[in-house]
Design a protein around this motif. Structure first.
Motif, PDB file in Angstrom:
ATOM      1  N   GLN B 307      19.975  -6.364  -3.057  1.00 22.57           N
ATOM      2  CA  GLN B 307      20.629  -5.164  -3.592  1.00 22.57           C
ATOM      3  C   GLN B 307      20.124  -4.844  -4.991  1.00 22.57           C
ATOM      4  OE1 GLN B 307      24.751  -6.356  -2.906  1.00 22.57           O
ATOM      5  NE2 GLN B 307      24.923  -4.815  -1.281  1.00 22.57           N
ATOM      6  N   LEU B 310      16.778  -3.286  -4.583  1.00 22.71           N
ATOM      7  CA  LEU B 310      16.883  -1.900  -4.141  1.00 22.71           C
ATOM      8  C   LEU B 310      17.291  -0.994  -5.308  1.00 22.71           C
ATOM      9  CD1 LEU B 310      16.828   0.219  -1.944  1.00 22.71           C
ATOM     10  CD2 LEU B 310      19.095  -0.500  -1.212  1.00 22.71           C
ATOM     11  N   VAL B 343       4.315   0.141   2.080  1.00 24.55           N
ATOM     12  CA  VAL B 343       4.894   1.361   1.519  1.00 24.55           C
ATOM     13  C   VAL B 343       4.087   1.822   0.323  1.00 24.55           C
ATOM     14  CG1 VAL B 343       7.033   2.476   0.825  1.00 24.55           C
ATOM     15  CG2 VAL B 343       7.124   0.366   2.131  1.00 24.55           C
ATOM     16  N   VAL B 379      12.146   6.239  -1.738  1.00 27.56           N
ATOM     17  CA  VAL B 379      13.103   5.140  -1.940  1.00 27.56           C
ATOM     18  C   VAL B 379      13.608   4.643  -0.578  1.00 27.56           C
ATOM     19  CG1 VAL B 379      15.351   4.524  -2.877  1.00 27.56           C
ATOM     20  CG2 VAL B 379      13.778   5.876  -4.250  1.00 27.56           C
ATOM     21  N   GLU B 380      13.850   5.594   0.330  1.00 34.84           N
ATOM     22  CA  GLU B 380      14.293   5.213   1.672  1.00 34.84           C
ATOM     23  C   GLU B 380      13.274   4.299   2.349  1.00 34.84           C
ATOM     24  OE1 GLU B 380      16.298   9.289   2.733  1.00 34.84           O
ATOM     25  OE2 GLU B 380      15.281   8.438   4.484  1.00 34.84           O
ATOM     26  N   ALA B 381      12.004   4.649   2.176  1.00 36.88           N
ATOM     27  CA  ALA B 381      10.946   3.847   2.792  1.00 36.88           C
ATOM     28  C   ALA B 381      10.976   2.413   2.255  1.00 36.88           C
ATOM     29  CB  ALA B 381       9.593   4.492   2.532  1.00 36.88           C
ATOM     30  N   SER B 383      13.613   0.985   1.001  1.00 33.61           N
ATOM     31  CA  SER B 383      14.872   0.441   1.483  1.00 33.61           C
ATOM     32  C   SER B 383      14.739  -0.083   2.914  1.00 33.61           C
ATOM     33  CB  SER B 383      15.935   1.538   1.382  1.00 33.61           C
ATOM     34  OG  SER B 383      17.046   1.223   2.146  1.00 33.61           O
ATOM     35  N   GLN B 384      14.021   0.667   3.769  1.00 37.99           N
ATOM     36  CA  GLN B 384      13.824   0.225   5.151  1.00 37.99           C
ATOM     37  C   GLN B 384      13.095  -1.118   5.196  1.00 37.99           C
ATOM     38  OE1 GLN B 384      15.364   1.821   7.247  1.00 37.99           O
ATOM     39  NE2 GLN B 384      15.421   3.976   6.675  1.00 37.99           N
ATOM     40  N   ARG B 385      12.093  -1.253   4.311  1.00 36.44           N
ATOM     41  CA  ARG B 385      11.328  -2.507   4.269  1.00 36.44           C
ATOM     42  C   ARG B 385      12.221  -3.694   3.911  1.00 36.44           C
ATOM     43  NH1 ARG B 385       7.020  -3.751   6.661  1.00 36.44           N
ATOM     44  NH2 ARG B 385       6.858  -5.463   5.191  1.00 36.44           N
ATOM     45  N   LEU B 386      13.221  -3.394   3.082  1.00 30.17           N
ATOM     46  CA  LEU B 386      14.073  -4.474   2.604  1.00 30.17           C
ATOM     47  C   LEU B 386      14.899  -5.135   3.703  1.00 30.17           C
ATOM     48  CD1 LEU B 386      15.425  -3.453  -0.879  1.00 30.17           C
ATOM     49  CD2 LEU B 386      14.347  -5.594  -0.248  1.00 30.17           C
ATOM     50  N   VAL B 387      15.276  -4.375   4.729  1.00 30.15           N
ATOM     51  CA  VAL B 387      16.111  -4.981   5.772  1.00 30.15           C
ATOM     52  C   VAL B 387      15.320  -5.656   6.860  1.00 30.15           C
ATOM     53  CG1 VAL B 387      18.358  -3.906   5.825  1.00 30.15           C
ATOM     54  CG2 VAL B 387      16.344  -2.615   6.556  1.00 30.15           C
ATOM     55  N   GLU B 388      14.080  -5.223   6.989  1.00 31.94           N
ATOM     56  CA  GLU B 388      13.319  -5.738   8.126  1.00 31.94           C
ATOM     57  C   GLU B 388      13.148  -7.255   8.074  1.00 31.94           C
ATOM     58  OE1 GLU B 388       9.805  -3.398   7.989  1.00 31.94           O
ATOM     59  OE2 GLU B 388      10.928  -1.586   8.455  1.00 31.94           O
TER      60      GLU B 388
END
Lengths: 600, 388
Positions: B307, B310, B343, B379-381, B383-388
């Motif tokens: 977090q 992010l 990214v 930023v979304e892109a 963020s997506q990497r962070l959960v994978e």
């Protein structure tokens, strides 16, 4: 006191969407006193959510309204509700076959509209007595005299008898019951030795089995008697008969002329077919009531659960839904892109949408639907003939010598000023004009032959729009004709997505391919790489769009109090991906699959 | 980590709510005296728990801080000074609504120790002010700037807003030129954002107006940046411009640099490098809690490492300098480039971002102007990497 047949009236209300049918029905129910004002739920007759939201009636519901005339005579007025969409025109016709009269509702500010006409003609076909009612007279925009003129000119009815009401405020509604009693004839029915009744609807009750909605034409019926359905000779013992008064009111006996329900422990809903005739083995009526038609699905589409592990749930949901909707048919199906699902048949596109919405809303299953298709007849080079309704089953074109597609005979009734528009739309949808005739001085009936596939796509919406809602449309299936069919495929990031494939006439393929690519571009969210979207026929690309990785969007303010909220929003976006389907390396949302079904 | 802290004081009162605003505020000014008592109590309670971190910025925001009397502001400031150790050169900002002040008020603010003014001008155009339902006139806006100068403030920031439904290039250009003639040391230029739940949102849903065409809006965004850069301002954050580094808002820069901050007053947020917490968003509730000697905290969250990462990306990409790659490695024990290789490539190949490894400056990853307009989806892109 035993009910006398002379004191029964069976009637429907015919109206265009929004002209106030549901409100008026509610008023009449209220006036009859069968339900207390406190329990009065707005628009009781349209109880399904979808119906309310779209303002259309899909499943008809019936209600028996007691009425005591000023002279003390007690009447039972049966209001039989009718579905209001062309997909369900067969249900309408069965409901009307159970009536002797109909109220035709005209909006005082909008006048006569298309659907009113279409249903009016159906009603006239059944020799119903028509009572015109001008509604919404409370509106400031109400033009009562103009509405009356339209009743005379467009409907060809005597407007002297027209009742002036406002269903919303209740004004004039009290005149409806006396008019129904006076103008609509009592049922012609004999209480002889035979039993004959018409099934005009049914629904499923989890405890009691199928509840049959019927109208008795001859004889009477009591608990304990044996009945027989004439289409399949299935026999049952009657457990209960009664009247619909919002809730079911059991009765000792129902007599000829009456409208009500019967329960006979029928667990198998497919035994009960709308339009079928009910008789009794010991009081057999010999000949069934005419006009029975098996509901035939004309549109096919596959349904897949968005989450693969929802397949079991979808199976259960379809089983349950089938109990309530006998016209729905389905069988197992599978797709390379989407996994296991069901191939389903529907009466039309609206039926498809209703089923989808009910499955999602009432059974909580998120679905992906494939492009709807009609049934094509393929002749192979070796002479074999095959019917296919699924683009996935379409063979290599080299193996096919001939393809034929189903056509319909369409009858369109419009004011003559729209003739040009209608011709144009029909032409656009590959229709061929057969003939036309004037019905009155300014109203005409135009006949066309149209490919069913086009009608299924969006013909009806276009027709409504170019005739500003005045065009009425009815059709019957009219056999197969030769066609030039191609399979239109879609490639997302280079991969063919079988669930998006469509069968389409060659002349239409390019335009459809282009629109669909545009829609897919709008619906598929940006991913971390550029995604090409292509439409192809065989190996030839006919349309192409690209989704770029990022789009313009920036949060203007981000200070101390905004940080947690913005971060949570990002975290939530990840969770929102549940309704997406991973196809290859691209996540495709459910809405993308739906978007290619329509061009608007 | 940082050994200084920022203080934010929320004054949640307004004479009238503006149609676009979703900040917490109340128009019942009669609550003010009680609110001030509670505020003093909150400051007292929280200062006891505080170690000897130095306060280097103080910010009075709102709401409308300028609805307070000078005496009230002075008492409040003294309470802060009494409870915390304040740097002698601290930046002390005060937000001013031009419709609430006169010459004397601003002079008095200077006297009691306010060092920086943020003036809520929004526009010098009558129609724009009317659309935003601001309480002040064009004249009052101009006067406020003049009074601020006369009072001796040299660090003055003007808030301007653009992208209203009827906004044209010309209309916005006029606002910008008028502002530039006044040569403020700082400008905040905000695109009008229709926040959910605001009256503006409702008007839009009721189709009372049609939002500005996105192409025009992006054009305005880019023009603002270019015009102000040519006029000697640095575009140091998405919506903020300053004449040189020294005139940046030190307080707000703290938010974008993940510096700890303490927020006092209803709805105010605090952050101490690990935990973020925020106060009850309601004046009455806030007062009640403090009357019972309880901290008026509504919620507390401990940030996970992901977090924090992010937030860092989300905040630092807003700024001119972007992400300091050394700092990133120090904080998270991994290099930014290896964590987000794909990214970064994507953003850089679209000319939306750059990695700079100069010899003088720290190596960093930042967004170009083109990238800034695409900030949220970039930023979304990440963020997506962070959960994978």
């Amino acid at each position: 006191m035993k009910l006398n047949i002379k004191n029964i009236r069976n009637f429907s209300i015919i109206a265009h969407i929004d002209h106030g049918k549901s409100t008026l029905s509610d008023r009449l129910i209220q006036l009859s006193g069968i339900i207390s004002d406190r329990d009065m739920k707005e628009q009781i007759l349209d109880s399904m959510d979808i119906e309310r939201e779209r303002g259309i009636t899909i499943k008809s519901q019936t209600v028996s309204l007691p009425y005591t005339a000023p002279d003390g005579t007690e009447y039972l007025l049966n209001l039989i509700d009718t579905p209001g969409h062309v997909d369900f025109s067969y249900e309408v016709s069965r409901a009307l076959a159970s009536c002797e009269g109909a109220l035709i509702l005209v909006d005082a500010s909008q006048g006569v509209e298309a659907q009113t006409l279409a249903n009016l003609y159906l009603a006239l076909e059944h020799n119903l007595e028509i009572v015109p009612v001008v509604n919404k007279i409370d509106l400031p925009s109400a033009q009562i005299e103009w509405a009356k003129e339209q009743i005379e000119e467009d409907l060809g009815l005597n407007s002297d008898n027209a009742l002036l009401v406002s269903a919303k405020t209740g004004k004039g509604v009290e005149n409806i019951f006396p008019a129904v009693v006076k103008l609509i004839p009592p049922p012609k029915a004999s209480e002889g030795d035979v039993f004959k009744a018409l099934i005009f609807d049914s629904h499923y009750d989890a405890f009691r089995g199928t509840v049959v909605h019927f109208r008795i034409f001859e004889g009477s019926i009591k608990k304990g008697q044996r009945i027989q359905f004439m289409s399949n000779n299935a026999e049952y013992k009657v457990e209960e008969v009664g009247l619909f008064q919002i809730i079911r009111q059991p009765q000792d006996e129902l007599i000829a002329g009456q409208v009500g329900y019967l329960i006979a422990g029928i667990k198998n809903i497919s035994d009960v077919k709308i339009g079928d005739t009910v008789t009794m083995p010991d009081k057999h009526c010999g000949k069934p009531k005419g006009g029975f038609r098996e509901p035939t699905p004309v549109v096919f589409s596959s349904m897949y659960p968005v989450a693969a592990d929802d397949y079991e749930e979808l199976t259960l949901a379809l089983e349950k839904l089938k109990l309530n909707d006998a016209s729905l048919i389905y069988e197992k199906d599978s797709s390379a892109a989407l996994g296991f699902g069901y191939r389903c048949g529907f009466l039309g596109l609206l039926h498809l949408e209703v089923v989808q919405e009910r499955l999602e809303r009432e059974y909580d299953v998120s679905l992906i639907l494939t492009s709807p298709s009609v049934m094509y007849e393929l002749t192979y080079t070796d002479g074999t003939v095959k019917i296919i309704d699924n683009p996935v089953a379409y063979p290599d074109p080299a193996e096919i010598s001939k393809v034929r597609e189903p056509f319909i005979k369409a009858s369109i009734i419009v004011p003559d000023r729209y003739m040009g528009n209608v011709m144009q739309v029909c032409h656009e949808f590959r229709g061929v004009s057969k003939n036309y005739q004037y019905l009155t001085q300014s109203r005409m009936e135009m006949k066309f032959e149209l490919p069913l596939a086009e009608v299924v796509y969006e013909f009806y919406d276009r027709l409504k729009s170019v005739t500003q809602g005045y065009g009425s449309f009815d059709y019957e299936i009219a056999g197969y004709q030769d066609t030039n069919l191609v399979k239109l495929d879609f490639l997302i990031n280079g991969e063919r997505v079988d669930a998006l494939s469509q069968l389409i006439h060659r002349d239409k393929a390019e335009a459809r391919g282009r629109t669909a690519c545009k829609k897919l571009r709008e619906e598929i969210p940006r991913q971390q790489f550029k995604i090409p979207i292509q439409a192809a026929i065989g190996g030839k690309i006919i349309a192409r769009e690209t989704i770029s990785a990022f789009r313009k969007d920036v949060t203007a303010k981000c200070y101390g109090g905004d940080i947690s909220r913005k971060r949570k929003l990002l975290e939530k976006q990840k969770k929102g991906k549940k309704r997406m389907k991973m196809v290859g390396s691209v996540e495709i949302p459910q809405s993308a699959f739906l978007s290619v079904l329509k061009s608007e | 980590m940082s050994d200084t802290v920022s203080i934010y004081i929320h004054v949640p009162f307004c004479i009238k709510k503006c149609v676009y605003c979703d900040f917490y505020s109340d128009t019942q000014l009669s609550f003010i005296p009680e609110y001030l008592c509670s505020l003093e109590k909150e400051i007292g309670l929280r200062s006891k728990k505080q170690t000897d971190q130095r306060v280097d910025t103080i910010y009075f925001g709102g709401g409308t801080p300028s609805v307070l009397t000078i005496h009230q502001v002075e008492t409040l400031l003294k309470t802060v000074q009494k409870n915390f150790s304040i740097s002698p050169d601290a930046e002390i900002t005060f937000e001013v609504n031009p419709g609430t002040i006169d010459e004397h008020y601003l002079a008095a603010l200077k006297d009691i120790g306010i060092t920086r003014l943020s003036l809520g001008i929004q526009s010098f155009n009558k129609e724009k002010l009317a659309f935003l339902q601001r309480i002040h006139s064009v004249r009052q806006g101009r006067d406020a700037v003049e009074y601020a100068r006369k009072a001796g403030f040299d660090n003055i920031s003007l808030d301007l807003m653009y992208g209203l439904p009827f906004e044209t290039k010309e209309l916005w250009h006029m606002d910008l030129t008028t502002a530039l003639q006044m040569a403020p040391s700082h400008l905040s230029c905000y695109m009008l954002t229709i926040e959910p739940g605001t009256p503006l949102d409702e008007h839009q849903q009721n189709k009372k107006f049609k939002p500005i065409c996105p192409d025009v809006l992006w054009d305005l965004f880019e023009k603002t940046s270019r015009t102000l850069e040519t006029s000697g301002y640095e575009h140091y954050e998405i919506s903020n411009f300053s004449r040189g580094k020294k005139n940046r808002s030190a307080h707000n820069s703290g938010y974008w640099n993940m510096k700890p901050y303490m927020g006092f007053g209803p709805a105010a947020h605090s952050y101490d490098n690990d935990i973020r917490s925020w106060n009850i968003r309601d004046v009455a509730g806030y007062i009640c809690k403090l009357e019972a000697e309880h901290l008026p905290v509504e919620e507390t969250e401990a940030l996970t490492l992901d977090q924090k990462m992010l937030e860092m990306i989300m905040l630092r990409l807003r700024t001119l300098e972007g992400i300091d790659l050394e700092d990133f490695k120090r904080r998270f024990g991994i290099t930014f480039e290896s964590r987000f290789e794909q990214v970064i490539d994507q953003v850089c190949s679209a000319s939306m971002g750059k990695i700079e490894k100069g010899t003088i400056e720290e190596p960093r990853f930042f967004l170009t102007l083109e990238g800034k307009t695409h900030l949220n989806s970039i930023v979304e892109a990440f963020s997506q990497r962070l959960v994978e």
